[in-house]
Design an enzyme around this catalytic site. Structure first.
Site, PDB file in Angstrom:
ATOM      1  N   GLN A   1       0.952  -1.423  -0.025  1.00 25.32           N
ATOM      2  CA  GLN A   1       0.051  -0.008   0.097  1.00 25.32           C
ATOM      3  C   GLN A   1       0.846   1.193   0.008  1.00 25.32           C
ATOM      4  OE1 GLN A   1      -0.222  -2.717   2.307  1.00 25.32           O
ATOM      5  NE2 GLN A   1      -2.371  -3.065   2.665  1.00 25.32           N
TER       6      GLN A   1
ATOM      7  N   ASP B   1      -6.479  -2.448  -6.316  1.00 31.92           N
ATOM      8  CA  ASP B   1      -7.305  -1.603  -5.462  1.00 31.92           C
ATOM      9  C   ASP B   1      -6.936  -0.326  -5.585  1.00 31.92           C
ATOM     10  OD1 ASP B   1      -8.202  -4.298  -4.566  1.00 31.92           O
ATOM     11  OD2 ASP B   1      -7.266  -4.083  -2.534  1.00 31.92           O
TER      12      ASP B   1
ATOM     13  N   TRP C   1     -14.417  -4.468  -0.301  1.00 33.85           N
ATOM     14  CA  TRP C   1     -13.237  -4.289   0.848  1.00 33.85           C
ATOM     15  C   TRP C   1     -14.327  -4.675   2.070  1.00 33.85           C
ATOM     16  CZ3 TRP C   1     -10.644   0.914   2.287  1.00 33.85           C
ATOM     17  CH2 TRP C   1      -9.915   0.774   3.366  1.00 33.85           C
TER      18      TRP C   1
ATOM     19  N   ASP D   1      -3.224   0.961  -3.934  1.00 34.03           N
ATOM     20  CA  ASP D   1      -3.909   1.862  -3.412  1.00 34.03           C
ATOM     21  C   ASP D   1      -3.499   3.317  -3.795  1.00 34.03           C
ATOM     22  OD1 ASP D   1      -5.037  -0.313  -2.007  1.00 34.03           O
ATOM     23  OD2 ASP D   1      -4.172   0.139   0.019  1.00 34.03           O
TER      24      ASP D   1
END
Length: 532
Positions: free
Chosen positions: A326, A370, A440, A349
């Site tokens: 991330q 994501d 999520w 992310d």
């Protein structure tokens, strides 16, 4: 493992009084928390004989504020005692919770004030309560071992009683949000003849002119230039110099160049606008990552909380790379934030649409896993989403939306956009599976409407999270998309997947109904369409 210390004892009479108030108000709020419409209506009618529902919600929120103060005090005490033995990541997690609890109190006080106002706007209050619920989720995420499997710097386990306080805050907010839904009335969706407008109404005419005008014709308040020709050489110094709690637009011009800094705009920095010289010309870059010991919430190159933030003609980059897990390029929790001709460049992310109402127009977003995630109510319009080459063996997911309750008015709407492979992925795209999104949280909601979907997308379209998590409760929809990846013949057959077949259902995810664009986008100056 660091030893868990007991929470400091409070005077017994304070605890007794607090618990008495808690039990009384929880009783009132849970009376209307049933999901059965007939039960709710019946109980609501009985309760309103003595109190209006807004009064009950105010009482519930005042109770919640007490609980938040208690949680904040306990987090602060615990952080102070444990600080010497905490890892850098654990210190970040404590800082995140303390900051988010402060934001919680601020938003709850605003909600109470709004409920007492004669110009009561239920949609705005619903969004405030949803924001606050998201803050609690984010706080607990920082201490979740399942969310921290990328390295071993999370050795501290949050005491159960402190977790329970945070969960209890969320439960109170859930009750309040449901009570609000009982009495709120949705505004009618705009008719097709009314939606083909150039700007949403929450952008003032002055802000419209700002977005249309070239930078040399913009009357900015401060300038930043890395070569020393501006008021400041760093963006952080300019943000610090900007007024607090401004009700009028404050413009910071960032001259072309690469600025290597992490920038945070706290809640008090309102109505700030960043204007650059264009994508690839004005670049704000940093490289914080989860692997290097930062919480996801603290990895952003730029993070914004203050309401009314606008960015135009800027690249936001997190250069940590695909191996660093991330690593956020931009995080927005700014209500009524808007972005025009901006680039968000990262891997996992990339763009954290954390909370509140947001709008992106003619933007480019690059990432791998994501790379658009969070629990905002957000619309992407006329933008391009690019999947980059991930690490070997990884799957690509464009979105990971985190709506946690069916009453929350949040989700990701991708409208008239392009879903494509980035140049580094094109030669090897057959080696990677790419999906439109994965859940999520339990009520994850994402829609793709009238967009071009290229052939990198797997025929199934959407990716499971963990086993069958949320497959019945999520809402993933597609409507009138084009391109080789838009064929829905082999799409997932989950109960929560929608092949949207009528315009009425799709319209609820357009700028007008979904983010109340008619009430605020005009003031930003960003071009938009309220409908399709």
């Amino acid at each position: 493992m660091i030893n868990n210390h007991p929470i400091r004892e409070k005077p017994k009479h304070i605890i007794f009084n607090l618990l008495s108030l808690i039990f009384f108000l929880i009783f009132l709020s849970t009376v209307v928390s049933s999901q059965s419409p007939s039960y709710t209506t019946h109980k609501t009618q009985r309760l309103t004989e003595t109190k209006t529902i807004p009064e009950l919600i105010i009482a519930d929120l005042n109770l919640t504020i007490l609980k938040v103060n208690l949680a904040s005090s306990n987090f602060s005490d615990l952080q102070t005692r444990l600080f010497p033995n905490l890892t850098h990541y654990e210190r970040c997690a404590f800082e995140d919770c303390l900051g988010l609890l402060d934001d919680t109190i601020s938003d709850l006080e605003t909600a109470v004030s709004d409920l007492r106002s004669s110009s009561l706007e239920f949609n705005d209050i619903s969004m405030l309560l949803t924001n606050v619920m998201t803050y609690q989720d984010t706080c607990l995420d920082g201490f979740s071992t399942s969310d921290n499997e990328n390295n071993n710097d999370m050795t501290y386990e949050l005491p159960e009683n402190l977790k329970e306080i945070i969960l209890d805050i969320s439960n109170n907010l859930s009750n309040s949000l449901h009570m609000l839904q009982v009495i709120s009335r949705k505004k009618p969706s705009p008719k097709s003849s009314e939606v083909d407008v150039e700007y949403p109404s929450w952008l003032s005419e002055n802000d419209q002119r700002l977005l249309e005008a070239p930078v040399q014709e913009t009357n900015y308040n401060l300038s930043v230039a890395i070569d020393g020709t501006g008021n400041f050489t760093t963006i952080n110094d300019a943000v610090f110099a900007a007024p607090n709690m401004s009700e009028t637009r404050f413009i910071i011009y960032i001259k072309g160049g690469e600025y290597f800094e992490n920038v945070e705009l706290p809640k008090k920095k309102t109505m700030i606008m960043f204007i650059g010289d264009g994508i690839g010309k004005t670049v704000i870059k940093a490289n914080r990552s989860r692997i290097d010991g930062w919480s996801t919430f603290q990895t952003p190159t730029v993070g914004v909380k203050g309401k009314g933030y606008i960015a135009k003609d800027i690249s936001f980059v997190n250069s940590a790379g695909p191996a660093k897990a991330q690593a956020v390029a931009f995080r927005s929790g700014s209500d009524h934030s808007a972005f025009y001709r901006c680039e968000f460049d990262g891997y996992q992310d990339t763009l954290y649409v954390h909370s509140a109402k947001q709008f992106y127009r003619e933007c480019d977003i690059y990432g791998t896993i994501d790379f658009i995630f969070g629990n905002a109510a957000v619309v992407f319009q006329n933008s391009s989403l690019y999947a980059r080459k991930p690490n070997p063996g990884h799957k690509i997911a464009f979105t990971a939306q985190s709506r946690n309750q069916s009453d929350q008015p949040t989700g990701i709407s991708i409208l008239n956009c392009r879903i494509l492979a980035a140049p580094d992925l094109i030669p090897v795209k057959e080696n990677f599976k790419a999906y439109l999104g994965r859940p999520w949280r339990k009520y994850s909601r994402t829609v793709i409407i009238k967009s071009f979907i290229d052939d990198l997308i797997h025929p199934a379209g959407w990716l499971e999270g963990k086993k069958d998590f949320a497959l019945e409760t999520l809402y993933y929809g597609e409507y009138m998309n084009e391109g080789p990846g838009a064929n829905m013949a082999k799409r997932v057959t989950w109960p929560g997947f929608r092949r949207i077949e009528n315009q009425t259902e799709a319209t609820q995810f357009t700028v007008g109904p979904f983010i109340d664009g008619s009430t605020w986008l005009n003031s930003t100056g960003i071009p938009f369409s309220l409908g399709f």
